[in-house]
Design a protein around this motif. Structure first.
Motif, PDB file in Angstrom:
ATOM      1  N   MET A 111      25.437  -7.292  26.888  1.00 23.09           N
ATOM      2  CA  MET A 111      26.351  -6.449  27.666  1.00 23.09           C
ATOM      3  C   MET A 111      25.891  -6.346  29.121  1.00 23.09           C
ATOM      4  N   SER A 112      24.586  -6.214  29.339  1.00 25.93           N
ATOM      5  CA  SER A 112      24.058  -6.124  30.703  1.00 25.93           C
ATOM      6  C   SER A 112      24.307  -7.418  31.466  1.00 25.93           C
ATOM      7  N   SER A 113      24.092  -8.547  30.808  1.00 26.77           N
ATOM      8  CA  SER A 113      24.343  -9.844  31.450  1.00 26.77           C
ATOM      9  C   SER A 113      25.820 -10.010  31.773  1.00 26.77           C
ATOM     10  N   ALA A 114      26.682  -9.578  30.855  1.00 20.79           N
ATOM     11  CA  ALA A 114      28.133  -9.698  31.063  1.00 20.79           C
ATOM     12  C   ALA A 114      28.588  -8.841  32.242  1.00 20.79           C
TER      13      ALA A 114
ATOM     14  N   ASN B 216      30.923 -12.062  23.462  1.00 21.16           N
ATOM     15  CA  ASN B 216      31.020 -11.765  22.028  1.00 21.16           C
ATOM     16  C   ASN B 216      30.412 -12.876  21.175  1.00 21.16           C
ATOM     17  N   GLN B 217      30.544 -14.121  21.635  1.00 17.80           N
ATOM     18  CA  GLN B 217      29.865 -15.228  20.942  1.00 17.80           C
ATOM     19  C   GLN B 217      28.354 -15.026  20.984  1.00 17.80           C
ATOM     20  N   THR B 218      27.856 -14.615  22.162  1.00 17.85           N
ATOM     21  CA  THR B 218      26.412 -14.392  22.327  1.00 17.85           C
ATOM     22  C   THR B 218      25.930 -13.255  21.437  1.00 17.85           C
ATOM     23  N   ILE B 219      26.697 -12.176  21.372  1.00 20.39           N
ATOM     24  CA  ILE B 219      26.316 -11.031  20.522  1.00 20.39           C
ATOM     25  C   ILE B 219      26.261 -11.458  19.061  1.00 20.39           C
TER      26      ILE B 219
ATOM     27  N   LYS C  24      28.039   4.407  35.867  1.00 15.43           N
ATOM     28  CA  LYS C  24      28.579   5.166  34.735  1.00 15.43           C
ATOM     29  C   LYS C  24      28.903   4.238  33.573  1.00 15.43           C
ATOM     30  N   ALA C  25      29.432   3.056  33.893  1.00 16.27           N
ATOM     31  CA  ALA C  25      29.743   2.093  32.831  1.00 16.27           C
ATOM     32  C   ALA C  25      28.481   1.643  32.125  1.00 16.27           C
ATOM     33  N   SER C  26      27.389   1.486  32.877  1.00 19.51           N
ATOM     34  CA  SER C  26      26.139   1.023  32.272  1.00 19.51           C
ATOM     35  C   SER C  26      25.558   2.056  31.324  1.00 19.51           C
TER      36      SER C  26
END
Length: 807
Positions: free
Chosen positions: A477-480, A752-755, A411-413
């Protein structure tokens, strides 16, 4: 010989030879309609329908339209039981897998169009997993109508099945690899001819040979264009048909213009050809998408591992003590199973015989095995290490902890972070901008230099495709999410990662959060001589029987040798106490203030120092005082130190007695603390902190803190896995280790740095590459390479979240 249709039960005409293999047995069908429906059921992984059906379906009367006839089977409740859940509001929720998704724009298209259907409540598609979650009102629309609407958009939707998804992934991987291989094989031949033509222009090549090579290049380009590039043109056609500006439109437009111009030049034996650019376009684009596909597969590997942990079989012990190996689906609550060393525990249960170590790392992130003995709970999916265990089944199927965790992650994904939604809108607008710029550039160069206008227009269309921009946030986000799960952290709200990095105030509950939460009943003071220690324990345990609070568990453990009584009219006042009736007498258990409101006897306050106190009383007198110990976690010291070094405000809020809260705050060097709070008091105090401009993170057990959790900017629940379904939090600490919050903060910051890096790269790339393409400094093949590499850079940068050191 079988005389009736296996699907509908109707007689099979003599001489009709229609069969379909079901459970490795050929089954006769009476018509093409039944055969089509049966094939759809089997291909969708729903073969259990035939094993468990209680009645035969109606015979299909018509084969027109064929697709509709096939999909109506999914309206059958028995078929839906495999992949559809019923919600409390009478709506239904289906888990599907979508075939044909090639970019994030496809996700936006499906969500926006299907949501507009009457009766559809919510649609969410996960780009990384290609899973789709649809909530709809069955009174207003059938599931088959939704599936047909998806097909009309140009995609295919099937019920989600883990094994089938793996098969689809493998089919898709092979398909992409073959397309890429064809493009590479024929592309190299075209490039070799192009090199010969380039040198020929300098050294002088005879025209017959030159145009002969043009025709050879055309023939070699056709397989690349028609086979390898087919997926791009289908995507563009789908976008145009649905009036949605997708990323395949500028790409295929550039390829089409180049191909038409090259064919014209070949036929008329005049002008330039761009066959080399066309094959390189397609090769680089498919190459980028293939590596992106592989990266997405790796990013969800942990979720796949979780969902496939449970074995297919279990060893059950029958009433005679004999063992038998049976399918997991045949197990029932209270059955007994034996798990040998090295085997995976198949169910949630309780150890009733044996002592061993169990590896729960895949669920909790804890690398060290956990000791298990009689009376202790075990989690399905964990691995028994040392000795055999006999386990009594407590939860099976969708009610297991593993299923709950998988459901939460899934659900989070599907929940999209705010930055993803913004990026989706920007991408759609940017594509329109690109097409407009390309038109203006084509017009300008056609007026000023007709020899260059075509190549420059193609380069502009291809180089500025915003693939990297659309991938900037979802890949990170998927990696995190994958990395957090490896540390025993489950995300419920995707925005939580972004908010956590901005948080500057941390509010902690005390019991079970900063303290160990394993309260122990230290001693009992009897205040009424008419009662014994066993009497008050029996009454207290009866009142607390329905409570999940750590105090209730401590009382229940102390009274495990005493038979409890039946309590009626139980009423729980979160953070205060419980009232109820036992043998028609009214009883109250709770804090001093709570007892003072329900008991006529005046309470004398007792200084319990660092011991937590609970009072048992009836309506006229105090009967007993219970004192509990709850030591501070060793890891709480390092956590508070870390947060202080980062200049964060720390507040301890608890419903416990002031002296106990003060002692814990002093021990952990927390300057600001608030004691004897009701749930609404915590809520009001968080509002005050937010009014000061602070971003508040609330960390607690999630049992009595629901109002505060809802008000906080982000709520993190420290919970036993069995409490998952009772929580209202943004993130969950499954391993019950408070120090994991430090790792969580580091991962949030890294994400957030990656984004930001991804957005900077994606925007910077377009700002630099587009002007170079406009002024003619980029050849079309360079544009294709640049566009593919920009997307690949974003994907690879996101994978750094998985490999970073968070120690």
């Amino acid at each position: 010989m079988q005389n009736n249709c296996f699907h509908c039960g109707e007689p099979v005409s003599n001489g009709l030879n229609l069969f379909i293999e079901i459970d490795k047995q050929p089954q006769a069908m009476c018509c093409l309609g039944c055969k089509a429906v049966a094939e759809q059921i089997i291909s969708s992984g729903l073969g259990d329908y035939y094993r468990h059906r209680t009645e035969l379906p109606e015979k299909p009367e018509s084969l027109v339209p064929e697709t509709l006839q096939k999909l109506t089977v999914f309206n059958n409740p028995q078929v839906q039981s495999e992949f559809v859940d019923k919600n409390n509001d009478a709506s239904k929720e289906a888990k599907l897998i979508i075939e044909g998704i090639s970019c994030p724009a496809c996700v936006w298209l499906i969500e926006s169009r299907i949501t507009k259907l009457e009766g559809v409540v919510q649609v969410s598609v996960n780009y990384s997993t290609q899973r789709c979650r649809i909530i709809w009102q069955e009174k207003l629309i059938n599931l088959s109508d939704i599936l047909i609407a998806i097909i009309k958009l140009g995609y295919k939707a099937l019920p989600y099945n883990h094994k089938q998804r793996e098969q689809l992934y493998e089919i898709e991987r092979k398909s992409q690899l073959i397309r890429l291989g064809i493009a590479g094989l024929f592309g190299m031949q075209v490039m070799m001819i192009a090199i010969a033509l380039y040198f020929g222009e300098v050294s002088g090549i005879e025209k017959p040979y030159k145009f002969f090579f043009y025709w050879v290049s055309l023939l070699l380009t056709l397989p690349v264009l028609l086979f390898s590039g087919q997926i791009l043109f289908l995507g563009a056609y789908r976008d145009i048909k649905n009036k949605h500006p997708g990323m395949d439109i500028p790409i295929t437009l550039g390829i089409s213009i180049a191909f038409v111009a090259s064919v014209w030049a070949t036929i008329n034996q005049a002008g330039h050809v761009y066959y080399d650019s066309i094959v390189m376009f397609i090769f680089f684009i498919l190459g980028g998408r293939y590596f992106e596909f592989i990266s997405r597969k790796k990013s969800i590997a942990h979720l796949d591992k979780i969902t496939s942990l449970l074995p297919a079989y279990a060893t059950r012990i029958d009433l005679q003590g004999k063992t038998e190996t049976i399918e997991l689906s045949r197990l029932h609550i209270a059955d007994k199973v034996i798990v040998k060393p090295g085997e995976v525990i198949p169910v949630d249960g309780e150890v009733i015989e044996g002592h061993s170590s169990v590896n729960e790392s895949i669920i909790t992130g804890e690398s060290l095995p956990t000791s298990k003995s009689i009376g202790m709970k075990v989690i399905g999916g964990s691995t028994n290490i040392e000795s055999p265990l006999i386990i009594e089944v407590k939860n099976i199927g969708e009610k297991t902890i593993l299923s709950n965790i998988a459901r939460i992650i899934d659900k989070a994904s599907h929940n999209k972070a705010a930055t993803v939604l913004i990026a989706d809108k920007v991408v759609s607008l940017f594509i329109i901008f690109v097409l407009t710029i390309a038109t203006l550039v084509a017009f300008y160069w056609y007026q000023h230099d007709q020899s260059q206008w075509l190549a420059i227009t193609i380069a502009v269309l291809v180089v500025s495709c915003p693939c990297a921009l659309s991938l900037a946030t979802p890949t990170a986000m998927s990696s995190a999410a994958t990395t957090l799960m490896q540390y025993g952290i489950a995300i419920i709200n995707k925005d939580a990662i972004e908010i956590l990095d901005k948080t500057n105030c941390f509010v902690f509950d005390k019991t079970g959060t900063l303290t160990e939460g394993n309260l122990k009943l230290e001693h009992i003071d009897i205040c009424n001589t008419g009662f014994t220690k066993n009497d008050v324990l029996q009454i207290a345990a009866s009142l607390e029987s329905a409570s999940e609070h750590p105090l209730a568990k401590a009382i229940d453990k102390a009274a495990d040798h005493i038979k409890s009584k039946s309590a009626q009219q139980l009423k729980n006042y979160p953070g205060q106490g419980i009232t109820g009736k036992i043998d028609e007498a009214a009883w109250i258990i709770g804090t001093e203030n709570f007892i003072a409101h329900h008991c006529s006897e005046k309470i004398k306050s007792v200084n319990s120092s660092t011991l937590r106190q609970v009072i048992l009383a009836n309506t006229t007198s105090i009967v007993a005082r219970f004192y509990f110990t709850d030591p501070v976690r060793n890891s709480s010291y390092s956590l508070v130190k870390y947060l202080k070094q980062a200049k964060n405000k720390i507040v301890l809020m608890s419903g416990d007695h002031n002296s106990v809260v003060k002692q814990v705050a002093h021990e952990l060097t927390i300057e600001e603390y608030q004691a004897e709070l009701k749930p609404e008091d915590k809520l009001n105090n968080i509002v005050k902190l937010q009014e000061q401009g602070l971003k508040v993170c609330m960390i607690g057990d999630g049992i009595n803190d629901a109002p505060a959790f809802a008000q906080a900017d982000i709520a993190i629940a420290m919970t036993e896995a069995s409490d998952l379904t009772k929580l209202n939090a943004d993130m969950l600490l499954l391993n019950h280790k408070i120090e994991t919050l430090i790792t969580m903060l580091k991962i949030a910051n890294k994400t957030n740095q990656t984004i930001r890096m991804n957005f900077t790269w994606a925007i910077g790339y377009n700002l630099i590459a587009l002007p170079f393409a406009i002024i003619g400094f980029l050849a079309p093949w360079m544009a294709a390479l640049g566009m593919s590499l920009s997307s690949l850079v974003v994907v690879l940068n996101a994978t750094r979240i998985n490999t970073a050191d968070y120690s």
